[in-house]
Design a protein around this motif. Sequence first.
Motif, mmCIF file in Angstrom:
data_model
loop_
_atom_site.group_PDB
_atom_site.id
_atom_site.type_symbol
_atom_site.label_atom_id
_atom_site.label_comp_id
_atom_site.label_asym_id
_atom_site.label_seq_id
_atom_site.Cartn_x
_atom_site.Cartn_y
_atom_site.Cartn_z
ATOM 1 N N THR A 132 0.815 -1.208 0.000
ATOM 2 C CA THR A 132 0.000 0.000 0.000
ATOM 3 C C THR A 132 0.854 1.265 0.000
ATOM 4 N N PHE A 133 1.963 1.230 0.773
ATOM 5 C CA PHE A 133 2.797 2.418 0.944
ATOM 6 C C PHE A 133 4.187 2.207 0.361
ATOM 7 N N ASP A 134 4.778 3.272 -0.179
ATOM 8 C CA ASP A 134 6.156 3.188 -0.650
ATOM 9 C C ASP A 134 7.108 3.365 0.538
ATOM 10 N N LEU A 135 8.407 3.225 0.284
ATOM 11 C CA LEU A 135 9.379 3.268 1.376
ATOM 12 C C LEU A 135 9.370 4.603 2.114
ATOM 13 N N GLU A 136 9.224 5.695 1.375
ATOM 14 C CA GLU A 136 9.197 7.014 2.005
ATOM 15 C C GLU A 136 8.038 7.113 2.993
ATOM 16 N N SER A 137 6.880 6.652 2.584
ATOM 17 C CA SER A 137 5.704 6.696 3.458
ATOM 18 C C SER A 137 5.877 5.771 4.656
ATOM 19 N N LEU A 138 6.434 4.583 4.411
ATOM 20 C CA LEU A 138 6.668 3.641 5.505
ATOM 21 C C LEU A 138 7.604 4.249 6.549
ATOM 22 N N ALA A 139 8.667 4.910 6.089
ATOM 23 C CA ALA A 139 9.615 5.535 7.003
ATOM 24 C C ALA A 139 8.927 6.628 7.821
ATOM 25 N N GLY A 140 8.054 7.383 7.181
ATOM 26 C CA GLY A 140 7.325 8.424 7.897
ATOM 27 C C GLY A 140 6.403 7.848 8.959
ATOM 28 N N LEU A 141 5.746 6.737 8.648
ATOM 29 C CA LEU A 141 4.865 6.084 9.617
ATOM 30 C C LEU A 141 5.651 5.551 10.811
ATOM 31 N N VAL A 142 6.807 4.967 10.534
ATOM 32 C CA VAL A 142 7.654 4.472 11.630
ATOM 33 C C VAL A 142 8.105 5.625 12.519
ATOM 34 N N ALA A 143 8.529 6.715 11.902
ATOM 35 C CA ALA A 143 8.993 7.867 12.679
ATOM 36 C C ALA A 143 7.880 8.411 13.569
ATOM 37 N N HIS A 144 6.675 8.489 13.029
ATOM 38 C CA HIS A 144 5.545 8.997 13.809
ATOM 39 C C HIS A 144 5.223 8.054 14.971
ATOM 40 N N ALA A 145 5.194 6.750 14.695
ATOM 41 C CA ALA A 145 4.911 5.771 15.741
ATOM 42 C C ALA A 145 5.991 5.787 16.816
ATOM 43 N N TYR A 146 7.247 5.963 16.399
ATOM 44 C CA TYR A 146 8.363 6.003 17.350
ATOM 45 C C TYR A 146 8.175 7.155 18.338
ATOM 46 N N GLU A 147 7.808 8.316 17.809
ATOM 47 C CA GLU A 147 7.628 9.483 18.685
ATOM 48 C C GLU A 147 6.437 9.281 19.620
ATOM 49 N N LEU A 148 5.354 8.712 19.101
ATOM 50 C CA LEU A 148 4.184 8.471 19.932
ATOM 51 C C LEU A 148 4.497 7.508 21.080
ATOM 52 N N LYS A 149 5.286 6.477 20.794
ATOM 53 C CA LYS A 149 5.542 5.476 21.825
ATOM 54 C C LYS A 149 6.634 5.891 22.804
ATOM 55 N N THR A 150 7.713 6.462 22.298
ATOM 56 C CA THR A 150 8.871 6.755 23.154
ATOM 57 C C THR A 150 8.894 8.179 23.685
ATOM 58 N N GLY A 151 8.138 9.057 23.030
ATOM 59 C CA GLY A 151 8.190 10.462 23.413
ATOM 60 C C GLY A 151 9.369 11.200 22.818
ATOM 61 N N LEU A 152 10.121 10.528 21.952
ATOM 62 C CA LEU A 152 11.292 11.125 21.320
ATOM 63 C C LEU A 152 11.118 11.161 19.810
ATOM 64 N N ALA A 153 11.409 12.304 19.205
ATOM 65 C CA ALA A 153 11.423 12.373 17.751
ATOM 66 C C ALA A 153 12.729 11.753 17.264
ATOM 67 N N LEU A 154 12.646 10.944 16.223
ATOM 68 C CA LEU A 154 13.868 10.362 15.672
ATOM 69 C C LEU A 154 14.821 11.465 15.228
ATOM 70 N N PRO A 155 16.113 11.306 15.515
ATOM 71 C CA PRO A 155 17.072 12.314 15.065
ATOM 72 C C PRO A 155 17.176 12.319 13.537
ATOM 73 N N VAL A 156 17.595 13.430 12.999
ATOM 74 C CA VAL A 156 17.748 13.553 11.550
ATOM 75 C C VAL A 156 19.202 13.896 11.249
ATOM 76 N N VAL A 157 19.816 13.062 10.428
ATOM 77 C CA VAL A 157 21.208 13.305 10.030
ATOM 78 C C VAL A 157 21.228 14.353 8.939
ATOM 79 N N THR A 158 22.012 15.395 9.146
ATOM 80 C CA THR A 158 22.143 16.441 8.132
ATOM 81 C C THR A 158 23.449 16.272 7.389
ATOM 82 N N ALA A 159 23.442 16.574 6.114
ATOM 83 C CA ALA A 159 24.627 16.415 5.277
ATOM 84 C C ALA A 159 25.706 17.409 5.683
#
Length: 231
Positions: free
Chosen positions: A204-231
Amino acid sequence: MARHLEQILEEQIRRWERENLAFARKKVRYPVITISREFGARGAALARLLGDRTGFTVWDQELVKAIAEEAGADARLLASLDEHHREAIEDAINATLLGGSHTNVQYLRTLMRVVKTIAHHGRSIIVGRGANYILRSRDMLSVRVVCPFELRVKRYAEAQGLDEREARRRVEARDAERAEFVRHNFRRDVNNAADYDLVLNAGTFDLESLAGLVAHAYELKTGLALPVVTA
Protein backbone atom coordinates in the motif's frame (compact mmCIF):
# COMPACT_ATOMS: atom_id res chain seq x y z
CA MET A 1 33.76 -12.57 6.96
CA ALA A 2 35.78 -12.73 10.21
CA ARG A 3 37.96 -9.74 9.32
CA HIS A 4 34.97 -7.75 8.12
CA LEU A 5 33.04 -8.62 11.29
CA GLU A 6 35.98 -7.68 13.49
CA GLN A 7 36.13 -4.26 11.84
CA ILE A 8 32.39 -3.73 12.30
CA LEU A 9 32.61 -4.61 15.99
CA GLU A 10 35.56 -2.29 16.55
CA GLU A 11 33.79 0.61 14.84
CA GLN A 12 30.54 -0.01 16.71
CA ILE A 13 32.17 -0.23 20.13
CA ARG A 14 34.12 2.99 19.52
CA ARG A 15 30.89 4.65 18.43
CA TRP A 16 29.12 3.51 21.60
CA GLU A 17 31.94 4.89 23.71
CA ARG A 18 31.63 8.29 22.03
CA GLU A 19 27.85 8.30 22.26
CA ASN A 20 27.84 7.27 25.90
CA LEU A 21 29.88 10.36 26.73
CA ALA A 22 27.47 12.56 24.78
CA PHE A 23 24.40 10.93 26.31
CA ALA A 24 25.83 11.33 29.80
CA ARG A 25 25.81 15.07 29.20
CA LYS A 26 22.49 15.28 27.36
CA LYS A 27 20.76 12.43 29.21
CA VAL A 28 19.21 11.28 25.92
CA ARG A 29 18.87 7.63 24.96
CA TYR A 30 17.05 6.50 21.83
CA PRO A 31 15.39 3.06 22.17
CA VAL A 32 15.93 0.53 19.39
CA ILE A 33 13.58 -0.30 16.54
CA THR A 34 13.04 -3.95 15.63
CA ILE A 35 11.81 -4.82 12.14
CA SER A 36 10.26 -8.20 11.39
CA ARG A 37 9.28 -8.78 7.78
CA GLU A 38 7.82 -11.15 5.28
CA PHE A 39 10.32 -12.22 2.65
CA GLY A 40 10.33 -9.73 -0.20
CA ALA A 41 8.34 -7.10 1.73
CA ARG A 42 11.30 -4.66 1.67
CA GLY A 43 11.73 -4.58 5.45
CA ALA A 44 15.52 -4.53 5.16
CA ALA A 45 15.34 -1.66 2.66
CA LEU A 46 13.15 0.25 5.12
CA ALA A 47 15.71 -0.34 7.86
CA ARG A 48 18.53 1.00 5.67
CA LEU A 49 16.51 4.10 4.76
CA LEU A 50 15.76 4.79 8.42
CA GLY A 51 19.39 4.19 9.33
CA ASP A 52 20.59 6.66 6.70
CA ARG A 53 18.16 9.31 7.92
CA THR A 54 18.63 8.91 11.66
CA GLY A 55 22.23 7.76 12.03
CA PHE A 56 20.98 4.63 13.81
CA THR A 57 23.14 1.54 13.31
CA VAL A 58 21.34 -1.09 11.22
CA TRP A 59 21.89 -4.69 12.33
CA ASP A 60 20.42 -6.83 9.61
CA GLN A 61 19.62 -10.53 9.78
CA GLU A 62 22.91 -11.69 8.32
CA LEU A 63 25.04 -9.49 10.57
CA VAL A 64 23.28 -10.48 13.79
CA LYS A 65 23.51 -14.13 12.78
CA ALA A 66 27.18 -13.79 11.89
CA ILE A 67 27.98 -12.17 15.24
CA ALA A 68 26.11 -14.90 17.09
CA GLU A 69 28.00 -17.59 15.19
CA GLU A 70 31.42 -15.97 15.48
CA ALA A 71 33.19 -17.49 18.51
CA GLY A 72 33.74 -14.91 21.20
CA ALA A 73 32.17 -12.03 19.30
CA ASP A 74 29.39 -11.60 21.84
CA ALA A 75 31.99 -11.17 24.58
CA ARG A 76 33.38 -8.18 22.69
CA LEU A 77 29.96 -6.57 22.75
CA LEU A 78 29.30 -7.45 26.38
CA ALA A 79 32.60 -5.82 27.30
CA SER A 80 31.02 -2.51 26.31
CA LEU A 81 28.59 -2.83 29.27
CA ASP A 82 29.21 -2.25 32.95
CA GLU A 83 29.05 -5.22 35.31
CA HIS A 84 25.54 -4.45 36.54
CA HIS A 85 24.04 -4.54 33.07
CA ARG A 86 26.00 -7.64 32.12
CA GLU A 87 24.52 -9.49 35.10
CA ALA A 88 21.02 -8.24 34.29
CA ILE A 89 21.30 -9.53 30.73
CA GLU A 90 22.54 -12.93 31.87
CA ASP A 91 19.70 -13.19 34.42
CA ALA A 92 17.12 -12.35 31.74
CA ILE A 93 18.57 -14.91 29.34
CA ASN A 94 18.70 -17.68 31.93
CA ALA A 95 15.08 -17.01 32.87
CA THR A 96 13.95 -17.08 29.24
CA LEU A 97 15.78 -20.03 27.64
CA LEU A 98 13.70 -23.15 27.15
CA GLY A 99 14.75 -26.73 26.65
CA GLY A 100 16.43 -27.85 23.47
CA SER A 101 19.62 -29.25 22.11
CA HIS A 102 22.86 -27.99 23.61
CA THR A 103 23.89 -26.45 20.29
CA ASN A 104 20.61 -24.61 19.82
CA VAL A 105 20.56 -23.30 23.39
CA GLN A 106 24.13 -22.03 23.05
CA TYR A 107 23.24 -20.31 19.78
CA LEU A 108 20.18 -18.67 21.33
CA ARG A 109 22.12 -17.61 24.40
CA THR A 110 24.71 -15.86 22.24
CA LEU A 111 22.10 -14.30 19.95
CA MET A 112 20.18 -12.99 22.96
CA ARG A 113 23.31 -11.51 24.47
CA VAL A 114 24.06 -9.67 21.24
CA VAL A 115 20.51 -8.34 20.79
CA LYS A 116 20.14 -7.28 24.44
CA THR A 117 23.52 -5.54 24.37
CA ILE A 118 22.53 -3.63 21.24
CA ALA A 119 19.20 -2.70 22.86
CA HIS A 120 20.95 -1.42 25.99
CA HIS A 121 23.01 1.02 23.95
CA GLY A 122 20.05 2.06 21.80
CA ARG A 123 20.20 4.08 18.56
CA SER A 124 19.95 0.89 16.49
CA ILE A 125 17.59 -0.91 14.14
CA ILE A 126 17.58 -4.70 14.41
CA VAL A 127 16.19 -6.60 11.44
CA GLY A 128 14.84 -10.12 11.92
CA ARG A 129 16.15 -12.93 14.15
CA GLY A 130 13.13 -12.62 16.48
CA ALA A 131 14.57 -9.51 18.15
CA ASN A 132 11.15 -8.30 19.31
CA TYR A 133 10.62 -11.62 21.11
CA ILE A 134 14.06 -11.48 22.71
CA LEU A 135 13.54 -7.97 24.05
CA ARG A 136 9.83 -8.02 24.95
CA SER A 137 10.13 -4.51 26.26
CA ARG A 138 8.03 -1.37 26.11
CA ASP A 139 11.30 0.50 25.70
CA MET A 140 11.49 -0.05 21.93
CA LEU A 141 9.36 0.12 18.79
CA SER A 142 8.50 -3.23 17.24
CA VAL A 143 7.53 -3.14 13.54
CA ARG A 144 6.28 -5.85 11.18
CA VAL A 145 6.39 -5.24 7.41
CA VAL A 146 4.04 -7.29 5.23
CA CYS A 147 3.10 -7.24 1.56
CA PRO A 148 0.62 -9.20 -0.60
CA PHE A 149 2.11 -12.54 -1.58
CA GLU A 150 1.62 -12.17 -5.33
CA LEU A 151 3.30 -8.76 -5.33
CA ARG A 152 6.26 -10.15 -3.40
CA VAL A 153 6.60 -12.99 -5.90
CA LYS A 154 6.43 -10.57 -8.83
CA ARG A 155 9.07 -8.23 -7.38
CA TYR A 156 11.37 -11.10 -6.44
CA ALA A 157 11.08 -12.73 -9.87
CA GLU A 158 11.95 -9.44 -11.57
CA ALA A 159 14.84 -8.68 -9.22
CA GLN A 160 16.38 -12.16 -9.52
CA GLY A 161 15.55 -12.88 -13.15
CA LEU A 162 13.44 -15.92 -12.25
CA ASP A 163 10.29 -17.38 -13.69
CA GLU A 164 7.19 -16.97 -11.56
CA ARG A 165 7.04 -20.61 -10.48
CA GLU A 166 10.58 -20.64 -9.09
CA ALA A 167 10.13 -17.23 -7.47
CA ARG A 168 6.94 -18.47 -5.79
CA ARG A 169 8.73 -21.54 -4.46
CA ARG A 170 11.57 -19.48 -3.00
CA VAL A 171 9.32 -16.88 -1.38
CA GLU A 172 7.18 -19.60 0.20
CA ALA A 173 10.28 -21.40 1.47
CA ARG A 174 11.80 -18.29 3.05
CA ASP A 175 8.52 -17.33 4.69
CA ALA A 176 8.25 -20.82 6.14
CA GLU A 177 11.88 -20.75 7.32
CA ARG A 178 11.39 -17.49 9.21
CA ALA A 179 8.11 -18.62 10.73
CA GLU A 180 9.70 -21.87 11.90
CA PHE A 181 12.65 -20.02 13.47
CA VAL A 182 10.25 -17.99 15.62
CA ARG A 183 7.96 -20.93 16.39
CA HIS A 184 10.79 -23.23 17.40
CA ASN A 185 12.83 -20.77 19.44
CA PHE A 186 10.21 -18.45 20.92
CA ARG A 187 7.00 -20.49 20.74
CA ARG A 188 5.25 -17.65 18.91
CA ASP A 189 3.48 -17.17 15.58
CA VAL A 190 5.43 -14.60 13.58
CA ASN A 191 2.18 -13.56 11.86
CA ASN A 192 0.42 -12.62 15.11
CA ALA A 193 -0.17 -8.88 14.68
CA ALA A 194 -0.55 -8.36 18.44
CA ASP A 195 3.16 -9.11 18.90
CA TYR A 196 4.08 -5.81 17.19
CA ASP A 197 3.50 -2.15 17.89
CA LEU A 198 3.02 -1.40 14.21
CA VAL A 199 2.19 -3.57 11.17
CA LEU A 200 2.85 -1.90 7.80
CA ASN A 201 1.70 -2.99 4.34
CA ALA A 202 4.44 -2.39 1.77
CA GLY A 203 1.93 -3.13 -0.96
CA THR A 204 0.00 0.00 0.00
CA PHE A 205 2.80 2.42 0.94
CA ASP A 206 6.16 3.19 -0.65
CA LEU A 207 9.38 3.27 1.38
CA GLU A 208 9.20 7.01 2.00
CA SER A 209 5.70 6.70 3.46
CA LEU A 210 6.67 3.64 5.51
CA ALA A 211 9.62 5.54 7.00
CA GLY A 212 7.33 8.42 7.90
CA LEU A 213 4.86 6.08 9.62
CA VAL A 214 7.65 4.47 11.63
CA ALA A 215 8.99 7.87 12.68
CA HIS A 216 5.55 9.00 13.81
CA ALA A 217 4.91 5.77 15.74
CA TYR A 218 8.36 6.00 17.35
CA GLU A 219 7.63 9.48 18.69
CA LEU A 220 4.18 8.47 19.93
CA LYS A 221 5.54 5.48 21.83
CA THR A 222 8.87 6.75 23.15
CA GLY A 223 8.19 10.46 23.41
CA LEU A 224 11.29 11.13 21.32
CA ALA A 225 11.42 12.37 17.75
CA LEU A 226 13.87 10.36 15.67
CA PRO A 227 17.07 12.31 15.07
CA VAL A 228 17.75 13.55 11.55
CA VAL A 229 21.21 13.30 10.03
CA THR A 230 22.14 16.44 8.13
CA ALA A 231 24.63 16.42 5.28
